[in-house]
Design an enzyme around this catalytic site. Structure first.
Site, PDB file in Angstrom:
ATOM      1  N   GLU A   9       0.795  -1.233   0.000  1.00 32.87           N
ATOM      2  CA  GLU A   9       0.000   0.000   0.000  1.00 32.87           C
ATOM      3  C   GLU A   9       0.825   1.280   0.000  1.00 32.87           C
ATOM      4  O   GLU A   9       0.742   2.074   0.950  1.00 32.87           O
ATOM      5  CB  GLU A   9      -0.945   0.026   1.214  1.00 32.87           C
ATOM      6  CG  GLU A   9      -2.049  -0.993   1.163  1.00 32.87           C
ATOM      7  CD  GLU A   9      -3.134  -0.727   2.209  1.00 32.87           C
ATOM      8  OE1 GLU A   9      -3.065   0.285   2.919  1.00 32.87           O
ATOM      9  OE2 GLU A   9      -4.056  -1.539   2.293  1.00 32.87           O
ATOM     10  N   GLU A  61      -5.148  -8.760   1.451  1.00 37.17           N
ATOM     11  CA  GLU A  61      -5.767  -8.370   2.725  1.00 37.17           C
ATOM     12  C   GLU A  61      -7.252  -8.135   2.537  1.00 37.17           C
ATOM     13  O   GLU A  61      -7.672  -7.617   1.507  1.00 37.17           O
ATOM     14  CB  GLU A  61      -5.191  -7.049   3.276  1.00 37.17           C
ATOM     15  CG  GLU A  61      -3.835  -7.144   3.881  1.00 37.17           C
ATOM     16  CD  GLU A  61      -3.319  -5.795   4.389  1.00 37.17           C
ATOM     17  OE1 GLU A  61      -4.136  -4.935   4.784  1.00 37.17           O
ATOM     18  OE2 GLU A  61      -2.090  -5.613   4.376  1.00 37.17           O
TER      19      GLU A  61
HETATM   20  C1  GBH Z   1      -4.244  -1.875   5.545  1.00 36.06           C
HETATM   21  O1  GBH Z   1      -4.407  -0.521   5.366  1.00 36.06           O
HETATM   22  C2  GBH Z   1      -2.846  -2.102   6.011  1.00 36.06           C
HETATM   23  O2  GBH Z   1      -2.077  -2.756   5.030  1.00 36.06           O
HETATM   24  C3  GBH Z   1      -2.748  -2.816   7.325  1.00 36.06           C
HETATM   25  O3  GBH Z   1      -1.486  -2.635   7.883  1.00 36.06           O
HETATM   26  C4  GBH Z   1      -3.855  -2.347   8.235  1.00 36.06           C
HETATM   27  O4  GBH Z   1      -3.734  -2.863   9.528  1.00 36.06           O
HETATM   28  C5  GBH Z   1      -5.150  -2.775   7.627  1.00 36.06           C
HETATM   29  O5  GBH Z   1      -5.281  -2.329   6.313  1.00 36.06           O
HETATM   30  C6  GBH Z   1      -6.372  -2.313   8.401  1.00 36.06           C
HETATM   31  O6  GBH Z   1      -6.438  -0.924   8.431  1.00 36.06           O
HETATM   32  O7  GBH Z   1      -9.956   6.646   0.257  1.00 36.06           O
HETATM   33  O8  GBH Z   1      -9.019   8.604   1.244  1.00 36.06           O
HETATM   34  O9  GBH Z   1     -10.846   7.497   2.305  1.00 36.06           O
HETATM   35  C7  GBH Z   1      -5.651  -0.101   4.887  1.00 36.06           C
HETATM   36  C8  GBH Z   1      -5.669   1.378   5.047  1.00 36.06           C
HETATM   37  C9  GBH Z   1      -7.359   2.973   5.317  1.00 36.06           C
HETATM   38  C10 GBH Z   1      -6.326   2.664   3.170  1.00 36.06           C
HETATM   39  C11 GBH Z   1      -8.431   3.768   4.702  1.00 36.06           C
HETATM   40  C12 GBH Z   1      -7.391   3.486   2.555  1.00 36.06           C
HETATM   41  C13 GBH Z   1      -9.037   5.173   2.923  1.00 36.06           C
HETATM   42  C14 GBH Z   1      -8.483   6.422   2.365  1.00 36.06           C
HETATM   43  N1  GBH Z   1      -6.786   2.009   4.388  1.00 36.06           N
HETATM   44  N2  GBH Z   1      -7.939   4.420   3.520  1.00 36.06           N
HETATM   45  S1  GBH Z   1      -9.679   7.368   1.472  1.00 36.06           S
END
Ligand code: GBH
Length: 496
Positions: A172, A379
């Site tokens: 990511e 994931e």
């Molecule tokens: C993953 O991140 C990670 O790889 C992991 O480490 C983590 O623990 C897991 O997921 C759970 O969170 O489109 O601007 O609203 C996911 C992180 C968070 C990425 C929300 C996209 C939305 C951004 N995600 N985010 S937006």
């Protein structure tokens, strides 16, 4: 309700991997042991207010000391594969130079333990724990960090190439650039907004250099990378909302996937000169877009987007290219705004539960990228507050996490149906699904307040307790194996 484990098992094609995923910084603890150097995240998370309730990653799940027990729990679960990450600061305490032997030893033991238990290792090279020394030199704003990642990958290839079945270079990059460098919510806490673009390019270059290092070492394992993908859904039919959703799609999805899968940044991003202050050398694009054996996708949720208070902040050239004039929408502020889903089932994080968008994500990927390699869902999972039910008479605990179980079942079902013959994403060759996560863990800036595990972790005693979702996943794998054995027996009978 959700489909039965038996019916879900019947949808799983032969060779499909069922696994669980974690990341080093979220579970290991032992941050100062065996010569591990500091990570940028060690410093960021020690800042007052950076993490919810100032939770500390110092112990996390203590996986560093409980690794054999955790592998035994995976063995009991029955998974085909385990996705973990190497901690860069354990391998190279300052992010460059020779490997730290004691750091390598931990992963030697982990890989041997996994293989002895019949679990296939999938290793992520970089899951956000940049060595502090590199962050102090600019982190991903500095092009040199990409070369350091390549060197680190070469060390891993040499030490572990014989045992890792699947390599995932980086996890990511969108979250690192957005949360770490644009918004300051993750380490290293920079608030550069659009000025963070070099971190996108340098991470992708680091990915490419890591692929080169692995290929040069002739590792037998499959090589890929992981991007998060969130379908962008306009809040209304208002053209401004649609354009804003398109912008989010460019900024969060295509900015990271296009270079890797097509060798080009999206035309609209280039046309708008969004990142005019940064020139990415053309030669880099060949390194970034080397062929991959698989493409890793993290799907959690869709994102609903409305035009922001400053629709006019959209560069005129981009608005024009997208067929509209956004200058009417106002000045200043951000061009887009993320809306909530009031009507939806939401997780403890507030994330919408929308399994139907799993199919949309896979369909869009298949349509956009005709040369998409086999896809692995690296994931997927959900945080829900867990309730522990104690049975005094037998002195046992039970955790009825029906909502997490249903989330996992519905999303896996949607992915399998969409990619089956006749499904809406049938062109996508889907090879596996890894549940995030094996254990409740340190959820970055949310600390320990967002549990995603199949195993509950008591962060006082560090005791692990299987949840209902663990037993469901175990049953699913058993049903799949029974069905496969029955098919094999029939094939043998027919042949004999
Ligand atoms: C993953 O991140 C990670 O790889 C992991 O480490 C983590 O623990 C897991 O997921 C759970 O969170 O489109 O601007 O609203 C996911 C992180 C968070 C990425 C929300 C996209 C939305 C951004 N995600 N985010 S937006």
């Amino acid at each position: 309700m959700h489909i039965t484990a038996k019916d879900l098992a019947a949808l799983i094609p032969p060779g499909f991997t069922l696994g669980v995923a974690t990341a080093a910084f979220q579970i290991e603890g032992a941050l100062e042991e065996d010569g591990r150097g500091p990570a940028g995240w060690d410093v960021f998370s020690a800042k007052d207010g950076a993490i919810v309730e100032n939770h500390s990653p110092v112990t996390a799940c203590d996986h560093y000391h409980r690794m054999p027990q955790d592998v035994a729990l995976m063995k009991q679960l029955g998974v085909d594969s385990y996705r973990f990450s190497f901690a860069w600061p354990r391998i190279q305490p300052t992010g460059s130079g020779p490997a730290n032997r004691a750091g390598l030893d931990f992963y030697d033991r982990l890989l041997d333990e996994l293989l002895a238990n019949g679990i296939s290792p999938m290793a992520t090279i970089y899951h956000w724990d940049t060595p502090l020394a590199l962050d102090e030199a600019g982190g991903w704003m500095n092009r040199d960090t990409a070369y350091r990642l390549g060197e680190y990958a070469a060390i891993l290839a040499e030490a572990f190439g014989d045992r890792v079945a699947r390599w995932c270079t980086i996890n990511e990059p969108a979250t690192v650039s957005t949360n770490g460098y644009s918004l300051g919510l993750h380490s290293p806490g920079k608030e550069l907004l659009l000025g963070a673009f070099p971190t996108v390019h340098h991470q992708l270059l680091g990915h490419g250099l890591a692929v080169q290092a692995l290929r040069a070492a002739k590792v037998p394992g499959e090589i890929g990378m992981t991007n998060v993908y969130s379908p962008m859904v306009p809040n209304s039919i208002n053209p401004l909302d649609r354009i804003s959703a398109g912008l989010m799609d460019l900024a969060q999805n295509r900015l990271y996937a296009d270079p890797v899968l097509t060798g080009k940044y999206p035309d609209l991003i280039r046309a708008a000169k969004f990142f005019s202050s940064f020139e990415s050398p053309e030669e880099d694009m060949d390194i970034i877009s080397q062929p991959l054996d698989f493409y890793g996708l993290n799907y959690y949720m869709p994102t609903k987007v409305a035009v922001g208070p400053g629709g006019g902040a959209v560069p005129a050239s981009m608005a024009e290219a997208m067929g509209s004039d956004l200058s009417a929408a106002g000045n200043g502020g951000t061009p887009f705004h993320v809306e909530t889903w009031p009507e939806a089932d939401i997780t403890a994080y507030g994330w919408p539960v929308k399994p139907e968008y799993m199919a949309v994500a896979l369909k869009e990927m298949g349509e956009r990228y005709p040369n998409l390699p086999p896809v692995i869902l690296t994931e997927g999972g959900a945080s829900f507050e867990d309730i522990i039910v104690r049975d005094k008479s037998t002195n046992t605990k039970f955790i009825p996490d029906e909502r997490r179980l249903k989330y996992l079942s519905d999303h896996l079902e949607a992915a399998l149906r969409a990619t089956a013959p006749g499904g809406e994403a049938e062109s996508v060759d889907l090879r596996g699904y890894y549940v995030w996560s094996l254990l409740d863990n340190f959820e970055w800036s949310a600390g320990y307040n967002q549990p995603f595990g199949l195993l509950h972790v008591d962060f006082e005693t560090l005791e692990r307790t299987p949840k209902a979702s663990y037993f469901w996943f175990q049953e699913l794998i058993e049903e799949r194996d029974l069905a496969a054995a029955a098919t094999a027996a029939i094939a043998e009978a027919v042949a004999g």
